[in-house]
Write an enzyme that holds these catalytic residues in place. Sequence first.
Site, PDB file in Angstrom:
ATOM      1  N   GLY A 146     -60.932 -51.034 -15.763  1.00  0.00           N
ATOM      2  CA  GLY A 146     -59.580 -51.197 -15.288  1.00  0.00           C
ATOM      3  C   GLY A 146     -59.135 -51.817 -14.028  1.00  0.00           C
ATOM      4  O   GLY A 146     -59.773 -52.857 -13.601  1.00  0.00           O
ATOM      5  N   SER A 147     -57.965 -51.145 -13.302  1.00  0.00           N
ATOM      6  CA  SER A 147     -57.462 -52.045 -12.206  1.00  0.00           C
ATOM      7  C   SER A 147     -58.317 -52.400 -10.871  1.00  0.00           C
ATOM      8  O   SER A 147     -57.811 -52.825  -9.922  1.00  0.00           O
ATOM      9  CB  SER A 147     -56.252 -51.223 -12.079  1.00  0.00           C
ATOM     10  OG  SER A 147     -55.192 -51.253 -12.755  1.00  0.00           O
ATOM     11  N   VAL A 148     -59.552 -51.496 -10.689  1.00  0.00           N
ATOM     12  CA  VAL A 148     -60.230 -51.762  -9.814  1.00  0.00           C
ATOM     13  C   VAL A 148     -60.648 -53.244  -9.466  1.00  0.00           C
ATOM     14  O   VAL A 148     -60.937 -53.782  -8.317  1.00  0.00           O
ATOM     15  CB  VAL A 148     -61.510 -51.106  -9.722  1.00  0.00           C
ATOM     16  CG1 VAL A 148     -61.542 -49.384  -9.551  1.00  0.00           C
ATOM     17  CG2 VAL A 148     -62.642 -51.124 -11.138  1.00  0.00           C
TER      18      VAL A 148
ATOM     19  N   LYS B 283     -58.778 -55.903  -9.684  1.00  0.00           N
ATOM     20  CA  LYS B 283     -57.559 -56.614  -9.246  1.00  0.00           C
ATOM     21  C   LYS B 283     -57.800 -57.382  -7.890  1.00  0.00           C
ATOM     22  O   LYS B 283     -57.159 -58.382  -7.698  1.00  0.00           O
ATOM     23  CB  LYS B 283     -56.303 -55.889  -9.295  1.00  0.00           C
ATOM     24  CG  LYS B 283     -56.053 -55.464 -10.741  1.00  0.00           C
ATOM     25  CD  LYS B 283     -54.615 -54.585 -10.538  1.00  0.00           C
ATOM     26  CE  LYS B 283     -54.358 -54.086 -11.976  1.00  0.00           C
ATOM     27  NZ  LYS B 283     -52.999 -53.212 -12.242  1.00  0.00           N
TER      28      LYS B 283
END
Length: 686
Positions: free
Chosen positions: A386-388, A390
């Site tokens: 997931g967003s880690v 980014k």
Amino acid sequence: MKYLRKRNKPKRVKSQIPFRLNFLFLVVFLLFAALLGQLAYLQIVHGTKFESEVSSTDTKTETKSVQRGMIYDSTGKALVSNSASRAITYTKPLTVTATQMYRIANDLVKYVSIDTSNITPANEADYYLALPAHLTSVQKKIPGYAKLSTSVLYQREVAYVKAKRLANGLSDKQKEAAIVYSKMNGAYSLSTVYLKYADVSDTEMAKVGENLSLMPGIKIGTSWSRSYPNGDSVKSVIGTVTSRSQGLPSDEINSLLAQGYSRDDSVGSSYIESQYENVLKGTKSITTLETQNDKITKEIKTYGGKKGDNVVLTINSEFQNKVQDIMKSSVESVAGSNPYLPGAYAVVMNPNTGAIYALAGVNRNLQTGKISENALGAINQTYVMGSVVKGATVMGALLSNVITPSSSTLTDKPIKLQATATKSSWFNNTGSADVALTASDALMVSSNSYMMQLAMLEGGFKYSDNAALSLPTSIFSKLRGYFNQFGLGVKTGIDIPGEATGFEGPSNQSSIGKALDLSFGNYDSYTTIQLAQYMSTVANGGYRLQPHILQSIRGTNKDGTLGAVKYEFTPNVLNVVSATDSQWNVVKTGFWNVVHGSSSLRTGSALANVKPSVVAKTGTAQTFHGSTETETLSAVSYAPAKNPQVVVAIAFPGMAGETTSKINSQAVSQIYSAYWKYVESSDGHQ
């Protein structure tokens, strides 16, 4: 007339000297003749025989195992030590018959008890065939046995004994002798095998010692086994050594035998024990054996052997235990409402050296709910995180010059492409919350839309609502190339065998829409150790360091304590992310604002009260268990903000879909609290 008296002349005595000399010469001549005759006899008649005897004289070496090196944690606490036990061994002579070994085996079991729980039909058959009468009888039952090769004949002999159950009537003591015989028979000439290496009683030692002369090759020695004086909480990371009953691993046996191992030697079979086998094993003692006509005539101990060197790890065992407990209790606390949670993993790492302080994890059986230790899952279990990721996406866009530190504003809005389901940020599903964001702001609120727009810009596509997505497949390799620079999607190089690379989804044109998912961390999968390396690269300003669990290699003092340092691991830079200070500031500011920013949409507010101050990025990946929607809750972080000393990366896969749990942030907070208590003082840090 005087008459003169006539004097009698003395009689001449014939001299004996010439006779004696002649006799002496004769004796000497005869002796020389005899010597020459004997020399001729030896040289001509038996010359070949004596030449053969001389040539049969040889010098051979016998080796014996030594104590294995110990393993310590970073504070000098012994994690793995050695337990000595008395042992009864057999050194196989140069020549020995099956009958002789059969007799010795039967004699030995008169004095010792041997465990027969693992006896096999082949052991019993070998023992039965050791008697010449039995062997001859069986061979007569095998058609054409005289024409068969030795190996084929042996196989048929054993098969016949098994088929006819000829060895089924062995007594308990005969079964013990069969185990002993099997070990003796399997040894190479002059190699030493352990016949009994555990629970040898005083009585057994005494009786065997009294009868050594009757059992050639039998000796009394010492065996070493691994023990864990401070518990086995890190045993899954340390790995194991084979037992003497297991012997050398079957897939490595030939190479290990070529290196001088014996078949029943203990050898590191997994993880640290395997990785540093050459350090830990030591060097065997060497005894030089002088032989003549296949008999040992002299034994000289030429080298006493050297205990293996000690391995000191970067892991702090007390902290490791605490992190392991945190992960276990965290999973237990949410398991009831998350039936598809398979476990959870954490890595704590020094961002300036690559040293691993803790490697923890648990596995949860989805059928039984049982939770077990699985620290190695942090390096070999891969998940969509997931967003880690980014931060790597933003840095890639900065390095591609599609945005700059001073010009990075894009509007967060739902991405609507032709023939594709709408993709949006978690806070703006309908477009009612469209907002202009800088790159740092996008990280703070975890904007998916912003990351997708960066990927489209890098691929040369100008977005407009309902347009058909037109991107080259090279966008996959471009995005992944930047991710790889941080350690995402490539092996980190950690010095533990079995590290996973991760998983890359398809990269063809039919999957081109997945490039957008890749940009915000919802496509490829990574390991928790990769997350830790990624965040360490951010924390130290661009240096991707090799994570390592080895701190140093040290000798042993005479009193058994840790000796001098022989090797010390130095930081190993794998690559450098060549960004400017202003570019790094974009990412670091965004990560700071995740925790400490003013927006109510920031995703790391649960860490705001952690001291010293934490910089972080949380992640939520949409996944599936079968057809059931699930999520991975992840987090990457470092502290303190101004002078990073420690990185914590964490992953909870398989959580229930649309969960409101903050278990990832809660676990991170607890780990930092333990770090500042057990590893380093927080004094002087803000």
